[in-house]
Scaffold this motif. Structure first.
Motif, PDB file in Angstrom:
ATOM      1  N   ARG A 197       6.209  35.016  -1.927  1.00  0.00           N
ATOM      2  CA  ARG A 197       7.208  33.966  -2.148  1.00  0.00           C
ATOM      3  C   ARG A 197       6.566  32.731  -2.796  1.00  0.00           C
ATOM      4  N   THR A 212       2.185  38.910   3.775  1.00  0.00           N
ATOM      5  CA  THR A 212       2.341  39.348   2.390  1.00  0.00           C
ATOM      6  C   THR A 212       3.623  38.800   1.786  1.00  0.00           C
ATOM      7  N   THR A 213       4.686  38.759   2.571  1.00  0.00           N
ATOM      8  CA  THR A 213       5.955  38.216   2.085  1.00  0.00           C
ATOM      9  C   THR A 213       5.813  36.731   1.769  1.00  0.00           C
ATOM     10  N   LYS A 214       5.142  35.986   2.644  1.00  0.00           N
ATOM     11  CA  LYS A 214       4.923  34.557   2.397  1.00  0.00           C
ATOM     12  C   LYS A 214       4.098  34.346   1.131  1.00  0.00           C
TER      13      LYS A 214
END
Length: 75
Positions: free
Chosen positions: A72, A67-69
């Motif tokens: 970003r 989810t962070t990737k």
């Protein structure tokens, strides 16, 4: 706007966690455990909550990374 009653909070605090005066002839209200046992119980619950949080994060780590990737890439 409702009227504030600071005395009510003080009364509730006294009822739930009475200070007591051991050795001076007064009776300590305990509510299952003594005040010090409640403090210990609260501390152990905090430790358990932190351990469960760490386990929860560890179990969902791949989702957090993915989810962070994805977020970003949108920025």
């Amino acid at each position: 706007m409702p009227e504030r009653r600071p005395g009510r909070l003080l009364f509730i605090t006294w009822q739930v966690l009475p200070s007591g005066r051991q050795g001076r002839g007064s009776v300590e209200a305990t509510f299952i455990f003594s005040r010090h046992e409640w403090v210990d119980f609260h501390a152990w619950l905090a430790v358990i909550a932190v351990v469960l949080l760490v386990i929860h994060i560890a179990l969902h780590w791949s989702w957090i990374v993915a989810t962070t990737k994805r977020l970003r890439q949108r920025i």
